[in-house]
Write a protein that holds these residues in place. Structure first.
Motif, PDB file in Angstrom:
ATOM      1  N   TYR A   9      36.986  35.104  41.013  1.00  0.00           N
ATOM      2  CA  TYR A   9      35.633  35.645  40.914  1.00  0.00           C
ATOM      3  C   TYR A   9      35.675  37.088  40.488  1.00  0.00           C
ATOM      4  O   TYR A   9      36.343  37.904  41.098  1.00  0.00           O
ATOM      5  N   HIS A  42      46.784  41.001  56.986  1.00  0.00           N
ATOM      6  CA  HIS A  42      45.594  40.156  57.021  1.00  0.00           C
ATOM      7  C   HIS A  42      44.816  40.339  55.729  1.00  0.00           C
ATOM      8  O   HIS A  42      45.136  41.227  54.913  1.00  0.00           O
ATOM      9  N   GLY A  43      43.809  39.540  55.534  1.00  0.00           N
ATOM     10  CA  GLY A  43      43.041  39.534  54.288  1.00  0.00           C
ATOM     11  C   GLY A  43      42.513  40.928  53.945  1.00  0.00           C
ATOM     12  O   GLY A  43      42.614  41.394  52.807  1.00  0.00           O
ATOM     13  N   TYR A  44      41.986  41.595  54.945  1.00  0.00           N
ATOM     14  CA  TYR A  44      41.440  42.933  54.737  1.00  0.00           C
ATOM     15  C   TYR A  44      42.528  43.871  54.256  1.00  0.00           C
ATOM     16  O   TYR A  44      42.357  44.630  53.302  1.00  0.00           O
ATOM     17  N   ALA A  47      43.345  43.336  50.669  1.00  0.00           N
ATOM     18  CA  ALA A  47      42.323  43.900  49.794  1.00  0.00           C
ATOM     19  C   ALA A  47      42.508  45.415  49.658  1.00  0.00           C
ATOM     20  O   ALA A  47      42.438  45.971  48.551  1.00  0.00           O
ATOM     21  N   ARG A  48      42.775  46.083  50.813  1.00  0.00           N
ATOM     22  CA  ARG A  48      42.983  47.544  50.784  1.00  0.00           C
ATOM     23  C   ARG A  48      44.183  47.897  49.917  1.00  0.00           C
ATOM     24  O   ARG A  48      44.173  48.804  49.129  1.00  0.00           O
ATOM     25  N   ARG A  59      38.611  46.229  40.022  1.00  0.00           N
ATOM     26  CA  ARG A  59      37.534  45.957  40.967  1.00  0.00           C
ATOM     27  C   ARG A  59      37.505  44.460  41.216  1.00  0.00           C
ATOM     28  O   ARG A  59      37.499  43.657  40.278  1.00  0.00           O
ATOM     29  N   ASN A  61      35.893  41.240  43.963  1.00  0.00           N
ATOM     30  CA  ASN A  61      35.222  40.825  45.168  1.00  0.00           C
ATOM     31  C   ASN A  61      36.294  40.496  46.175  1.00  0.00           C
ATOM     32  O   ASN A  61      37.148  39.649  45.924  1.00  0.00           O
ATOM     33  N   GLU A  62      36.219  41.157  47.327  1.00  0.00           N
ATOM     34  CA  GLU A  62      37.312  40.948  48.271  1.00  0.00           C
ATOM     35  C   GLU A  62      37.376  39.505  48.758  1.00  0.00           C
ATOM     36  O   GLU A  62      38.425  39.024  49.153  1.00  0.00           O
ATOM     37  N   GLY A  63      36.264  38.803  48.711  1.00  0.00           N
ATOM     38  CA  GLY A  63      36.247  37.408  49.161  1.00  0.00           C
ATOM     39  C   GLY A  63      37.216  36.534  48.375  1.00  0.00           C
ATOM     40  O   GLY A  63      37.790  35.581  48.915  1.00  0.00           O
ATOM     41  N   THR A  64      37.430  36.881  47.089  1.00  0.00           N
ATOM     42  CA  THR A  64      38.304  36.033  46.276  1.00  0.00           C
ATOM     43  C   THR A  64      39.743  36.091  46.764  1.00  0.00           C
ATOM     44  O   THR A  64      40.537  35.199  46.464  1.00  0.00           O
ATOM     45  N   TYR A  66      40.632  35.540  49.681  1.00  0.00           N
ATOM     46  CA  TYR A  66      40.804  34.378  50.552  1.00  0.00           C
ATOM     47  C   TYR A  66      41.033  33.093  49.742  1.00  0.00           C
ATOM     48  O   TYR A  66      41.797  32.221  50.124  1.00  0.00           O
ATOM     49  N   ASN A  67      40.333  33.045  48.604  1.00  0.00           N
ATOM     50  CA  ASN A  67      40.551  31.917  47.705  1.00  0.00           C
ATOM     51  C   ASN A  67      42.009  31.838  47.282  1.00  0.00           C
ATOM     52  O   ASN A  67      42.662  30.803  47.329  1.00  0.00           O
ATOM     53  N   LEU A  70      44.311  30.823  50.138  1.00  0.00           N
ATOM     54  CA  LEU A  70      44.289  29.391  50.425  1.00  0.00           C
ATOM     55  C   LEU A  70      45.173  28.627  49.435  1.00  0.00           C
ATOM     56  O   LEU A  70      45.960  27.765  49.807  1.00  0.00           O
ATOM     57  N   ARG A  71      45.032  29.028  48.146  1.00  0.00           N
ATOM     58  CA  ARG A  71      45.873  28.377  47.120  1.00  0.00           C
ATOM     59  C   ARG A  71      47.342  28.540  47.455  1.00  0.00           C
ATOM     60  O   ARG A  71      48.124  27.600  47.409  1.00  0.00           O
TER      61      ARG A  71
ATOM     62  N   HIS B  29      36.717  40.608  58.651  1.00  0.00           N
ATOM     63  CA  HIS B  29      36.921  41.357  57.409  1.00  0.00           C
ATOM     64  C   HIS B  29      35.707  42.255  57.140  1.00  0.00           C
ATOM     65  O   HIS B  29      35.835  43.453  56.873  1.00  0.00           O
ATOM     66  N   GLN B  54      30.841  44.547  48.581  1.00  0.00           N
ATOM     67  CA  GLN B  54      32.266  44.654  48.281  1.00  0.00           C
ATOM     68  C   GLN B  54      32.950  43.288  48.435  1.00  0.00           C
ATOM     69  O   GLN B  54      33.840  42.933  47.685  1.00  0.00           O
ATOM     70  N   PHE B  55      32.509  42.526  49.435  1.00  0.00           N
ATOM     71  CA  PHE B  55      33.170  41.244  49.712  1.00  0.00           C
ATOM     72  C   PHE B  55      32.792  40.176  48.679  1.00  0.00           C
ATOM     73  O   PHE B  55      33.584  39.308  48.341  1.00  0.00           O
ATOM     74  N   VAL B  61      31.854  32.156  48.752  1.00  0.00           N
ATOM     75  CA  VAL B  61      33.289  32.140  49.054  1.00  0.00           C
ATOM     76  C   VAL B  61      33.604  30.988  50.005  1.00  0.00           C
ATOM     77  O   VAL B  61      34.539  30.219  49.803  1.00  0.00           O
ATOM     78  N   LEU B  65      35.978  27.815  49.225  1.00  0.00           N
ATOM     79  CA  LEU B  65      37.170  27.541  50.017  1.00  0.00           C
ATOM     80  C   LEU B  65      37.127  26.111  50.565  1.00  0.00           C
ATOM     81  O   LEU B  65      38.126  25.406  50.562  1.00  0.00           O
TER      82      LEU B  65
END
Lengths: 128, 879
Positions: A9, A42-44, A47-48, A59, A61-64, A66-67, A70-71, B29, B54-55, B61, B65
């Motif tokens: 994303y 961890h995920g956060y 991202a950092r 740049r 989206n930090e959510g990706t 997690y995607n 998972l893969r 998060h 930001q997320f 998401v 998932l």
């Protein structure tokens, strides 16, 4: 097996001149490398770390993240475990596995080869 | 790939827990992001939104998932299956009919496939059985048995195209040391035979070359088949190592074979005695990559060498003939019939599919509104199709499961119907349902689901919203029902015609004049142990004692002896008969049968002319003989045969211990009587000329005792054995057979097998046709209810309404009938090759048409009656 070359994303916000999109399929590689270099995160944290390395030039989206995680977990390259974060929050920590390291080496090598080729191709014009 | 799938399956199973975990993870998060923004000086309310920006989209998401983690398609299909199952459960009549239709179809096809599989695809239990060959002689295109000397066998064994060769011999051994002596079918194999066949022992070991080397007496060892082990040792493992008395010698049991080996035929195996000069019945294992044709070429020099040494055993120009077990089996002739029945079973399955298709169409038509509504709510065509296919798949899978179970339980019954020896069913008995069969059934289920589900799926997944929502049933859908119905009837007619033809054939066979009465007649075979009663007088006296003793057994009405004859159509040997002053060349060689004088009375074969010899003159000179009508007619067409003299040279030639001619035989016979014909070259052929002579003129070591009893002959086996034992305690009696069994072997069994299966198929096909017609007509009546109501209200007679209700269905039936008749006549040529009767038979075709028409019309009568009793007022009021 190559890292899935699916669209990550791409940030819809704040796309400016000096900030690039994440190239398709490279997010997995970056996550893997981050885990390899820094140990369990961890995920956060991932991202950092990505933000820090790219010095804000990338740049996403930090959510990706997690995607991507998972893969990697499904492929068996990354394993996960619950633990406590620095601020004593409950967090899921991801770490690279042995096969993950092998995959990282393979992918790094192929990335370098491809980027070398692309680089040469792009230089073609300027030599003449 | 597999790993991903597994992780998805795991995730699907633990879905709710993983969902909670993911929620936690994302919440933390976001919280950390907010904290960070707040630390860098943002307002908390602003930080809340910044963190979410930001997320990226939290829900997106999560959805992504979820989709990646689990198996959405599988879950959808599972939902479809649940939905379909609920729907089918709600209409049990429909579901049951459909499932039973498919189950019977699949059971028939599966059962026959397993027989075909056993007979054709995998008939032999031996490892790599396509490399096992029979070695014979090719005598200008005709196969002839090969016999070789022991050194020649050794030469064959060392051939570079063969991985070993062995000779074998079927015979009987006498088992003594138990309450009654018993004749056990045995097979002698040259000692490495079981190794060449690669037969592993179940217990102990099999014999090998050391147990019977060339030129030495073999060890007294015996290997038991599974059957013998079960019947004589109750399957106890201690049997190995024990000794049993065979031909009055102790034999050590060294091993037991697994059940699939030698499951018919011999019950015990012993090493062949290789001190004899000649051995026969040769089998070999080809080396890997060697074809039978290659082997024939490479064995040619060896055969020429044999022919040089023993020119009498090798006809001029004889070549090796190498055939795989499969090739020798195919010659048996039962295969085409089996294939035909298998085809019929597939046809039956097709009918069942067509029927279920009709049921689905009818059901779908009544659900057209449901589909229209779903389509209007946004269900895609693929989605609707998938649901319809899942429904038919569910029916088919349930039907297949039931069908396989039924096939499994019903198979032994079908196997009992099989003509003895027609199919090597050893494998089948050991593993009735095996992997290929299961695959086949699964394939059938899938195919039937597609066949019966496709047309409804295609027609209902495209609902014409406005049309269907208003009018409940289109003319178009009814046309589809009728077309299918006609096709179903056509195939049913074909099946019925085939069955009718087979039934007529069977009736014809039963009606064939047997010329004797087979009821309560049985035959016991008595085989003298080697070198017993070697003098003619001793043997004659022994046989006479046997006959008298047996005649004393209660319920025995009459006893006859025969040394070359049996129960018709089994008969004696062929022998040249010379009539003075007549050139017999070119004539058919007559069959001669050696019997006791009361044979005709025992079998109830009528005496046509003259008389039969009495016991006192049976050995005297001049010898007397009786001929059958065919012989009398052939040799003396215009005159009486009585008093004629003929010569049979076979009676002068003296034999070994197993053929003792009466002293003073000169080969001349005087004909004293003519008897009625009985079939003697099979049931399908007209009788051959036959001459009967007193059995005492040539005493062989085997004598057949024919008994006519007042009760079921098989119940008397025991008393017959006892009777023989009182004459000679060491004398075994071979299995007692009834005349009916002999007739079954001769051909009744084949026709009975074909007929009973086809008859079963035909009855079922007829039932399917009835169900199909019934559902089509009742559906059409129920959806034209309002129309009929209006017509009745406008003054139409009830007769007209009935006519309107059934007319399209009747047209469909008639069309199908005509098509089916045309199909039968057209296919007659194809079927005729397999000789199961004549599809062209007008009697059969008319009968079939009548039966089909009457039965289907009866099934249409119920809904037609309903149509006639519609109350116009009610019909118009209902929606």
């Amino acid at each position: 097996m190559a890292i899935a070359k699916e669209a990550c994303y791409i940030t819809p916000v704040a796309m400016t001149k000096d900030r690039s999109e994440v190239l398709q399929g490279t997010l997995d590689l970056m996550v893997l490398k981050a885990l390899d270099a820094l140990g369990p995160l961890h995920g956060y944290g991932i991202a950092r770390r990505l933000e820090q390395i790219s010095a804000d030039r990338l740049r996403l989206n930090e959510g990706t993240v997690y995607n991507s995680l998972l893969r990697l977990v499904q492929q068996g390259w990354v394993s996960s475990e619950w633990g406590a974060s620095e601020s004593n929050r409950k967090a899921k920590f991801y770490s690279i596995t042995k096969t993950g390291r092998k995959q990282l080496a393979r992918e790094t090598e192929s990335w370098q080869r491809i980027s070398g080729v692309i680089g040469r191709v792009l230089r073609l014009g300027s030599e003449h | 790939m597999l790993r991903v799938l597994l992780s998805r399956v795991r995730a699907t199973l633990r879905r709710s827990r993983l969902d909670d975990e993911l929620d936690d993870e994302i919440r933390e998060h976001l919280a950390m992001l907010e904290e960070r923004f707040v630390r860098s000086g943002m307002e908390p309310s602003e930080a809340f939104y910044a963190a979410r920006r930001q997320f990226g989209g939290v829900t997106q998401v999560k959805e992504q998932l979820l989709e990646r983690r689990t198996m959405p398609l599988a879950e959808d299909v599972a939902r479809d299956v649940r939905h379909a199952a609920r729907g089918l459960w709600r209409s049990p009549g429909f579901s049951l009919t459909a499932i039973v239709s498919l189950a019977v179809g699949i059971a028939a096809a599966t059962g026959l496939f397993s027989i075909v599989n056993a007979a054709l695809l995998n008939p032999f239990p031996f490892a790599d059985s396509n490399r096992i060959v029979r070695l014979d002689i090719n005598d200008k295109g005709k196969p002839r048995g090969l016999s070789v000397t022991v050194p020649e066998l050794v030469a064959l064994q060392q051939s570079d195209v063969l991985d070993g060769a062995f000779a074998s011999n079927n015979w009987q051994m006498t088992l003594t040391g138990r309450d009654v002596p018993e004749a056990v079918p045995a097979r002698e194999l040259s000692a490495d035979g079981l190794n060449v066949l690669e037969v592993p022992p179940l217990l102990g070991r099999v014999f090998n070359e050391a147990d019977g080397p060339a030129g030495e007496q073999p060890q007294r060892v015996v290997v038991l088949t599974y059957r013998f082990w079960q019947s004589h040792f109750g399957g106890r493992p201690e049997a190995v190592g024990q000794t049993i008395d065979l031909n009055r010698e102790p034999y050590t049991i060294i091993g037991v074979l697994p059940p699939q080996y030698f499951s018919t035929g011999p019950e015990i195996l012993v090493p062949l005695d290789l001190t004899t000069r000649i051995v026969w019945s040769l089998q070999a294992r080809l080396k890997r990559g060697v074809t039978p044709r290659m082997a024939e070429q490479r064995l040619q020099p060896l055969f020429e060498q044999f022919a040089d040494e023993r020119p009498r055993s090798f006809p001029e120009g004889a070549r090796p003939l190498v055939r795989t077990l499969m090739e020798t089996q195919r010659a048996a002739g039962f295969v085409p019939i089996l294939l035909l029945i298998f085809l019929a079973s597939l046809l039956l399955l097709l009918l069942a599919c067509a029927n279920v298709s009709i049921l689905l169409l009818v059901r779908g038509s009544s659900r057209a509104r449901e589909f229209a509504v779903r389509a209007a709510l946004g269900a895609g065509r693929g989605r609707l199709m998938r649901q319809l296919l899942v429904e038919s798949l569910l029916l088919a899978v349930t039907g297949a499961a039931l069908g396989v179970a039924a096939g499994y339980w019903g198979l032994p019954a079908v196997l009992r119907l099989l003509p003895p020896g027609s199919v090597p069913i050893g494998n089948l008995l050991a593993v009735p349902v095996n992997l290929p069969v299961l695959f086949f059934s699964a394939g059938l289920a899938l195919a039937s689901a597609l066949i019966c589900g496709l047309s409804p799926a295609l027609s209902f997944s495209r609902p014409h919203l406005t049309v269907t929502a208003r009018a409940p049933a289109g003319v178009e859908s009814r046309r589809a029902h009728h077309t299918l119905l006609a096709a179903q009837v056509a195939v049913t007619v074909l099946l019925l015609a085939g069955t009718g033809a087979a039934v007529r054939m069977l009736i014809g066979l039963y009606r064939t004049s047997l010329g004797y009465d087979p009821h309560n007649v049985s035959i016991a075979s008595i085989n003298l142990p080697e070198n017993h009663y070697t003098k003619w007088a001793d043997r004659a006296a022994f046989y006479e004692r046997l006959r008298n003793r047996m005649a004393d057994v209660p319920q025995v009405e009459s006893v006859a002896l025969a040394t070359a004859s049996g129960i018709p159509p089994e008969s004696g040997e062929r022998s040249a008969v010379y009539v003075p002053g007549r050139d017999m060349t070119g004539d058919e060689t007559p069959i001669y049968q050696r019997i006791s004088g009361n044979y005709f009375a025992t079998m109830k074969i009528p005496l046509i002319q003259g008389r039969v010899w009495s016991d006192s003159e049976s050995g005297g000179t001049p010898h007397v003989a009786v001929v059958n009508q065919t012989m009398a007619r052939a040799l003396w067409p215009d005159e009486s045969a009585i008093g004629r003299r003929v010569r049979m040279p076979a009676y002068i030639r003296s034999g070994a211990y197993f053929r003792l001619p009466a002293p003073g035989s000169d080969g001349w016979f005087e004909i004293i009587g003519v008897v009625g014909d009985t079939p003697n070259v099979g049931l399908h052929e007209p009788p051959a000329p036959s001459i009967y002579v007193p059995y005492t003129l040539m005493l062989t070591d085997t004598v057949n005792v024919m008994l006519r009893t007042s009760h079921d002959p098989l119940s008397m086996t025991r008393s017959i054995r006892e009777a023989v034992r009182t004459v000679d305690p060491y004398q075994p009696v071979d299995v007692v057979r009834t005349a009916e069994d002999a007739l079954a072997d001769a051909g009744w069994a084949r026709e009975r097998f074909v007929t009973s299966l086809l008859l079963g198929f035909a009855v079922f096909a007829l039932m399917l046709a009835v169900v199909g017609l019934y559902s089509v007509v009742s559906y059409s009546v129920s959806c034209r209810c309002k129309e009929f109501g209006i017509r009745l209200a406008l003054g139409a007679s009830r007769g007209r309404i009935v006519h309107a209700a059934v007319q399209p269905a009747v047209l469909a039936i008639v069309a199908g009938l005509c098509a089916g008749l045309a199909l039968s006549v057209a296919l007659n040529k194809v079927v005729a090759q397999w000789s199961i009767g004549n599809l062209n038979d007008p009697v059969v075709l008319v009968a079939v048409s009548l039966v089909l028409f009457v039965v289907t019309m009866m099934s249409a009568a119920i809904p037609a009656n309903r149509a006639a009793s519609i109350q116009p007022a009610e019909a118009l009021r209902t929606d």
